[in-house]
Design a protein around this motif. Structure first.
Motif, PDB file in Angstrom:
ATOM      1  N   ARG A   1       8.887   4.958   8.563  1.00 41.23           N
ATOM      2  CA  ARG A   1       9.389   6.097   9.334  1.00 41.23           C
ATOM      3  C   ARG A   1       9.695   5.887  10.570  1.00 41.23           C
ATOM      4  O   ARG A   1      10.662   6.259  11.173  1.00 41.23           O
ATOM      5  CB  ARG A   1       8.641   7.368   8.915  1.00 41.23           C
ATOM      6  N   GLU A   2       8.689   5.033  11.506  1.00 40.06           N
ATOM      7  CA  GLU A   2       8.868   4.697  12.718  1.00 40.06           C
ATOM      8  C   GLU A   2       9.865   3.783  13.107  1.00 40.06           C
ATOM      9  O   GLU A   2      10.770   4.252  13.898  1.00 40.06           O
ATOM     10  CB  GLU A   2       7.544   4.115  13.243  1.00 40.06           C
TER      11      GLU A   2
ATOM     12  N   LEU B   1       4.491   4.806   6.520  1.00 41.07           N
ATOM     13  CA  LEU B   1       4.533   5.352   8.155  1.00 41.07           C
ATOM     14  C   LEU B   1       5.483   4.204   8.968  1.00 41.07           C
ATOM     15  O   LEU B   1       5.905   4.609  10.030  1.00 41.07           O
ATOM     16  CB  LEU B   1       3.299   5.009   8.508  1.00 41.07           C
TER      17      LEU B   1
END
Length: 416
Positions: free
Chosen positions: A134-135, A131
């Motif tokens: 992706r950020e 995650l």
């Protein structure tokens, strides 16, 4: 859209002298293709190595219809297509963009993000660094100034297990105790909140660019900054509204951990290795069905959403599914005929190695066609380098080609 690589850069400076980069970074990308002896080469940045099922299909299709039918996995978990025609740039770009593999034409080469490939799958790592990846990718693509980063600048995100922390990132984030992260940049470390990790990495990249511009040496990576050119990390973090606490260097978490072993990963994922780091289009498709596929810095693929009973089928496709299988731990550069600098067909010579379990359990071996040693693993490995007389050096020892397999097998078995 196509651009051949420029001439070989000048030699490295003498020890103690700052490296001067007097040209822009010419690292290949998906739009900037490199002219090799076997055709054009495209390098696709895959943050955290992640591919959706559709992207797997598109990548296999691109390799078959535009390239030589193979996909190489790089030491950063990216993908390379080779054997591309001179005029295929527009067609390749359209394929990649339609599959979501080219989210920003201006930023496609700076999306160099390695993350713990098993993060979120086995319950061992702390946060799900996938995650974070992706950020961070979204942040990189959203800021115009980040396009000034070199195509070699590397972000590393480790979930605390230590599998990727030692891979030489320019900005490395390592999960520490619950809720916190230690960020390493150029020998300095700062503890920050885990929720701030992607923004902190972005701020550190900005501090590097500021220091590089002020130094005026054209540095592409943090380690290339001259002495005294220190990125203002505290200032950058403060301006981003991120609280940070300095961490003593003696507590460094930048260890080089062991890669995962091929085989099952818990009950819902598998890990396989690509022979010599290269997949055929058919082998890539054999990874499906999958929730997603994550290419790794160790030239393998994590298949998310796959059960252990698929290992036999993947092995039948020529993938390495067992830790001690022939080919495990053996990698090679492109070699002849693809690379003009190579002195040998190192891939053919490496493929001839068929070690027993003792050798496969030992140190990895990397075959290089010349002294540049492109694509070598991190840490300690058996160094196999081709020489101009048709022989090799195995960890520095001259070795005839006829004795190569025995010498490498012996070195892998006896060296730890």
């Amino acid at each position: 859209m196509l651009a051949a690589m420029p001439p070989t850069p000048p030699p490295a400076p003498e020890p103690g002298e700052p490296r001067i980069r007097d040209r822009g970074d010419a690292c290949p990308g998906a739009l900037r293709l490199h002219a090799a002896d076997d055709g054009r080469l495209a390098r696709l940045r895959l943050p955290a190595g992640r591919l959706t099922a559709r992207q797997v299909e598109v990548l296999a299709h691109a390799a078959e219809t535009l390239g030589d039918g193979r996909i190489s996995i790089t030491s950063r978990g990216n993908a390379e297509l080779r054997g591309l025609a001179d005029d295929c740039g527009a067609a390749l770009a359209d394929l990649l963009a339609d599959a979501g593999l080219l989210p920003s034409p201006t930023h496609e080469r700076v999306r160099n993000i390695v993350a713990s490939p098993i993060g979120g799958l086995d319950g061992l790592g702390r946060p799900d660094v996938q995650l974070w990846a992706r950020e961070l990718d979204s942040l990189l693509c959203a800021e115009p100034w980040t396009a000034a980063l070199s195509g070699r600048f590397l972000f590393v995100l480790d979930d605390g297990r230590g599998d990727v922390a030692g891979l030489g990132g320019d900005v490395t984030l390592v999960a520490a105790e619950p809720g916190t992260v230690v960020m390493y940049v150029g020998g300095r470390a700062f503890r920050i909140a885990g929720t701030d990790a992607p923004r902190a990495a972005l701020a550190a990249a900005g501090a590097f660019l500021d220091a590089a511009r002020e130094a005026g040496t054209g540095a592409w990576r943090v380690k290339e900054l001259p002495a005294g050119a220190v990125p203002d990390l505290p200032g950058a973090l403060d301006r981003a509204g991120i609280a940070a606490e300095p961490v003593p260097p003696a507590r460094s978490l930048l260890v080089l951990g062991a890669p995962p072993a091929p085989g099952p990963l818990g009950t819902g994922a598998l890990y396989v290795l690509a022979p010599l780091g290269r997949l055929t289009a058919a082998q890539l498709r054999a990874l499906l069905p999958a929730d997603e596929v994550r290419l790794t810095p160790w030239r393998g693929a994590v298949v998310v959403g796959a059960a252990a009973d698929r290992l036999a089928d993947l092995a039948a496709h020529g993938l390495i599914t067992r830790p001690h299988a022939p080919g495990a731990g053996v990698t090679a550069c492109t070699g002849r005929p693809g690379c003009a600098k190579s002195l040998a067909d190192v891939r053919a010579d490496a493929a001839a190695e068929r070690p027993g379990p003792a050798a496969a359990a030992g140190l990895p071996a990397h075959y290089s066609g010349c002294e540049r040693r492109c694509g070598h693993p991190h840490g300690t490995w058996i160094d196999v380098v081709a020489t101009a007389d048709g022989a090799y050096l195995v960890d520095g020892a001259p070795t005839p080609r006829t004795a190569l397999t025995e010498a490498v097998t012996t070195a892998r078995t006896t060296t730890r």
